[in-house]
Design a protein around this motif. Structure first.
Motif, short mmCIF file in Angstrom:
data_model
loop_
_atom_site.label_atom_id
_atom_site.label_comp_id
_atom_site.label_asym_id
_atom_site.label_seq_id
_atom_site.Cartn_x
_atom_site.Cartn_y
_atom_site.Cartn_z
N LYS A 115 0.83 -1.21 0.00
CA LYS A 115 0.00 0.00 0.00
C LYS A 115 0.87 1.26 0.00
O LYS A 115 0.54 2.26 -0.65
CB LYS A 115 -0.93 -0.01 1.21
CG LYS A 115 -2.04 -1.06 1.12
CD LYS A 115 -2.93 -1.02 2.34
CE LYS A 115 -4.05 -2.06 2.23
NZ LYS A 115 -4.92 -2.06 3.43
N ALA A 116 1.98 1.20 0.74
CA ALA A 116 2.89 2.34 0.77
C ALA A 116 3.49 2.58 -0.62
O ALA A 116 3.58 3.73 -1.08
CB ALA A 116 3.99 2.11 1.79
N PHE A 117 3.88 1.52 -1.30
CA PHE A 117 4.45 1.69 -2.64
C PHE A 117 3.38 2.10 -3.65
O PHE A 117 3.71 2.72 -4.67
CB PHE A 117 5.15 0.40 -3.07
CG PHE A 117 6.47 0.20 -2.39
CD1 PHE A 117 6.71 -0.92 -1.62
CD2 PHE A 117 7.48 1.14 -2.50
CE1 PHE A 117 7.92 -1.11 -0.98
CE2 PHE A 117 8.70 0.96 -1.86
CZ PHE A 117 8.93 -0.16 -1.09
N GLU A 118 2.13 1.76 -3.39
CA GLU A 118 1.05 2.30 -4.23
C GLU A 118 1.00 3.82 -4.11
O GLU A 118 0.80 4.53 -5.10
CB GLU A 118 -0.28 1.68 -3.82
CG GLU A 118 -0.45 0.22 -4.22
CD GLU A 118 -1.74 -0.38 -3.69
OE1 GLU A 118 -2.02 -1.55 -4.00
OE2 GLU A 118 -2.47 0.33 -2.98
N LEU A 119 1.18 4.30 -2.87
CA LEU A 119 1.21 5.75 -2.65
C LEU A 119 2.39 6.38 -3.37
O LEU A 119 2.27 7.46 -3.96
CB LEU A 119 1.28 6.02 -1.14
CG LEU A 119 1.35 7.49 -0.73
CD1 LEU A 119 0.09 8.23 -1.18
CD2 LEU A 119 1.53 7.61 0.78
N TYR A 120 3.54 5.70 -3.35
CA TYR A 120 4.73 6.21 -4.05
C TYR A 120 4.45 6.35 -5.55
O TYR A 120 4.77 7.38 -6.16
CB TYR A 120 5.91 5.27 -3.82
CG TYR A 120 7.11 5.58 -4.69
CD1 TYR A 120 7.32 4.91 -5.89
CD2 TYR A 120 8.01 6.56 -4.32
CE1 TYR A 120 8.41 5.20 -6.69
CE2 TYR A 120 9.10 6.87 -5.12
CZ TYR A 120 9.30 6.19 -6.31
OH TYR A 120 10.37 6.49 -7.10
N VAL A 121 3.85 5.32 -6.13
CA VAL A 121 3.56 5.35 -7.57
C VAL A 121 2.64 6.52 -7.90
O VAL A 121 2.82 7.21 -8.92
CB VAL A 121 2.95 4.01 -8.02
CG1 VAL A 121 2.44 4.10 -9.46
CG2 VAL A 121 3.98 2.89 -7.91
N LYS A 122 1.64 6.76 -7.04
CA LYS A 122 0.72 7.87 -7.28
C LYS A 122 1.41 9.21 -7.12
O LYS A 122 1.23 10.12 -7.94
CB LYS A 122 -0.47 7.76 -6.33
CG LYS A 122 -1.39 6.58 -6.61
CD LYS A 122 -2.54 6.53 -5.62
CE LYS A 122 -3.44 5.33 -5.89
NZ LYS A 122 -4.55 5.24 -4.91
N GLU A 123 2.20 9.36 -6.05
CA GLU A 123 2.87 10.63 -5.80
C GLU A 123 3.86 10.98 -6.93
O GLU A 123 3.98 12.15 -7.30
CB GLU A 123 3.61 10.58 -4.46
CG GLU A 123 2.71 10.63 -3.25
CD GLU A 123 3.50 10.64 -1.96
OE1 GLU A 123 2.87 10.69 -0.89
OE2 GLU A 123 4.74 10.61 -2.01
N LYS A 124 4.53 9.99 -7.45
CA LYS A 124 5.54 10.23 -8.48
C LYS A 124 4.96 10.16 -9.89
O LYS A 124 5.70 10.24 -10.87
CB LYS A 124 6.68 9.23 -8.34
CG LYS A 124 7.33 9.23 -6.97
CD LYS A 124 7.82 10.62 -6.58
CE LYS A 124 8.41 10.64 -5.17
NZ LYS A 124 8.87 11.98 -4.77
N GLN A 125 3.62 10.01 -9.96
CA GLN A 125 2.93 9.97 -11.25
C GLN A 125 3.51 8.90 -12.17
O GLN A 125 3.79 9.11 -13.35
CB GLN A 125 3.00 11.35 -11.93
CG GLN A 125 2.33 12.45 -11.12
CD GLN A 125 2.41 13.81 -11.79
OE1 GLN A 125 3.09 13.98 -12.80
NE2 GLN A 125 1.70 14.79 -11.24
N LEU A 126 3.68 7.72 -11.58
CA LEU A 126 4.23 6.59 -12.33
C LEU A 126 3.17 5.54 -12.65
O LEU A 126 3.51 4.43 -13.06
CB LEU A 126 5.37 5.94 -11.53
CG LEU A 126 6.60 6.82 -11.30
CD1 LEU A 126 7.60 6.10 -10.40
CD2 LEU A 126 7.26 7.19 -12.62
N GLU A 127 1.91 5.89 -12.44
CA GLU A 127 0.84 4.94 -12.71
C GLU A 127 0.81 4.60 -14.20
O GLU A 127 0.89 5.48 -15.06
CB GLU A 127 -0.51 5.53 -12.28
CG GLU A 127 -0.60 5.73 -10.77
CD GLU A 127 -1.87 6.46 -10.36
OE1 GLU A 127 -2.69 5.86 -9.65
OE2 GLU A 127 -2.03 7.62 -10.77
#
Length: 243
Positions: A38-50
């Motif tokens: 879940k934390a790395f999901e937040l990272y992907v969203k914050e860094k716009q890497l979705e």
């Protein structure tokens, strides 16, 4: 990343950014189930890497960095410090995992090139250093495999012990059931024998009582008959005497 590699190239800037973000957000990694993903999901969203990378891939990237750092640190403690100088992320990972360096001041994601320039100069790797590093890696891999085999053997032994214990308990239960069934059968036989014995005694007592009552009735009838005859004789004697 599978198909993601064709549309997105992971750069040194991404790696540096990941290290800084991971350490800065250590509070998110509570150790609970699914907390890391879940934390790395937040990272992907914050860094716009979705759509470019998955949280699972980022997590694996971090775990690979951490494992390589641990391997090199162990190798360094064994005297193979040449390998450390060849990996540009060792210094920042050392600061990240030891919490001795404020990473936000140590490195910025957009300054990766300056970081690599400030890193210790890379020495020419000698064949002997390669062999030492490879032997050390092989030794650690063999040690991990040995420990895994020992754990597997221990699990097998425990499983066998549990199975043996279950069989022993099952045998005890079966033996107890058979013993209880035998005891119940013996108890039923004793009770049946006791009932038969009581019935026979009752029958004998009833027959004796009936026989006694019969004799008493016969004796009473005989006495009554004798008394009637005696009265009759007396009446006859009285009648003859009056004539």
């Amino acid at each position: 990343m599978g198909s993601e590699e064709g549309v997105f190239k992971w750069t040194d800037a991404n790696t540096a950014d990941l290290i800084v973000w991971r350490v800065s957000n250590n509070r998110l990694f509570t150790g609970r189930r699914n907390a890391a993903i879940k934390a790395f999901e937040l990272y992907v969203k914050e860094k716009q890497l979705e759509g470019k990378v998955t949280p699972a891939w980022v997590r694996k990237k971090w775990e690979n960095l951490k494992q390589k750092y641990k391997d090199l640190k162990s190798l360094n403690m064994a005297g193979g410090d040449t390998a450390i100088a060849t990996w540009k992320w060792y210094a920042i990972m050392d600061g990240a995992l030891s919490s001795e360096i404020p990473l936000n001041h140590f490195i910025k994601p957009d300054h990766v090139t300056s970081f690599t320039q400030d890193a210790p100069p890379i020495k020419q790797r000698k064949e002997e250093d390669w062999l030492i590093a490879l032997r050390e890696m092989e030794r650690r891999q063999e040690e991990r495999e040995r420990q895994a085999a020992e754990r597997e053997d221990e699990r097998d032994r425990r499983a066998a012990a549990r199975e043996e214990e279950r069989d022993r308990r099952a045998a005890e239960r079966e033996e107890r059931r058979e013993r209880q069934a035998l005891e119940r059968e013996e108890r039923r036989e004793r009770e049946m024998f006791a009932r038969e014995e009581r019935w026979e005694k009752e029958m004998l007592a009833r027959e004796e009582r009936q026989e006694r009552e019969y004799r008493e009735r016969e004796e009473r009838r005989e006495r009554e008959a004798a008394a009637r005859e005696e009265r009759l004789f007396k009446l006859l004697e009285t009648f003859l005497a009056n004539k």
